[in-house]
Design an enzyme around this catalytic site. Structure first.
Site, short mmCIF file in Angstrom:
data_model
loop_
_atom_site.label_atom_id
_atom_site.label_comp_id
_atom_site.label_asym_id
_atom_site.label_seq_id
_atom_site.Cartn_x
_atom_site.Cartn_y
_atom_site.Cartn_z
N GLN A 168 64.32 14.69 70.42
CA GLN A 168 64.46 15.60 71.54
C GLN A 168 65.85 15.52 72.15
O GLN A 168 66.51 14.50 72.09
CB GLN A 168 63.39 15.31 72.61
N VAL A 199 63.71 11.28 77.27
CA VAL A 199 62.95 12.20 76.44
C VAL A 199 61.97 11.36 75.64
O VAL A 199 62.17 10.16 75.45
CB VAL A 199 63.85 13.06 75.51
N SER A 200 60.89 11.99 75.17
CA SER A 200 59.81 11.22 74.56
C SER A 200 60.07 10.76 73.14
O SER A 200 59.49 9.78 72.69
CB SER A 200 58.52 12.04 74.59
N THR A 201 60.95 11.45 72.41
CA THR A 201 61.22 11.07 71.02
C THR A 201 62.72 11.13 70.75
O THR A 201 63.45 11.86 71.43
CB THR A 201 60.51 12.02 70.03
#
Length: 186
Positions: free
Chosen positions: A13, A8-10
């Site tokens: 998330q 996931v990007s962050t």
């Protein structure tokens, strides 16, 4: 052995959806990164690439979770191929164990890169249009109380640029930019 890679990007998330899929697919070990996929310098990705052995299969939910650009994706899959490790992307139904899967991987990688480039282009165009309409001014300049005094000390040689920037709580590049914007001393 089936090995899953989840990204996931962050950190905020949730990875649950991808992890449930990995469980349903019979994945035995999962590596999870919570960071951007802009490059391959991701700790869990690197650990997984070191761990995989001949006969293993790396499983991802979609190719965008594995890599964000064509070059990185193809290089990662080539490293897996050299180790005789398969690659499966569930969403795109890609399995590199077949010639058709290898071909589809290349096609989907190029399409994903094109989509990403289009998104960035639309974003730039939107910002340009908003600026032209006066609706977007960019980031506000950071407040720098004492900038003139510190800039004077720097010009007089009392402080180095690094010391001045640190004193103001900004980067050296920002310090130089902000000093340049000041009226020249007389």
């Amino acid at each position: 052995m089936k090995i899953g890679y989840v990204r996931v990007s962050t950190p905020e998330q949730n990875t649950l959806r991808q992890e449930v899929l990995m469980e349903q697919l019979g994945v035995e070990q999962i590596y999870v990164d919570r960071m951007s996929g802009k490059d391959t310098q991701r700790p869990q990705l690197q650990k997984m690439m070191e761990f995989v052995r001949r006969g293993d299969t790396v499983v991802v939910e979609s190719i965008s979770r594995f890599a964000r650009n064509t070059r990185d994706l193809l290089e990662l899959v080539e490293r897996l191929r050299q180790k005789e490790v398969g690659f499966v992307s569930q969403k795109e139904a890609i399995d590199t164990a077949t010639p058709a899967g290898q071909f589809m991987l290349t096609v989907f990688a190029a399409v994903a890169q094109l989509e990403r480039d289009y998104i960035l282009q639309r974003q730039r165009e939107g910002i340009q249009l908003a600026r032209a309409q006066g609706k977007y001014a960019g980031r506000r300049p950071m407040e720098a109380p004492g900038l003139e005094r510190v800039a004077h000390q720097w010009r007089e040689g009392e402080l180095s640029a690094v010391q001045a920037a640190k004193k103001l709580g900004m980067s050296r590049a920002t310090f130089y930019r902000r000093v340049k914007d000041l009226q020249p001393e007389k």
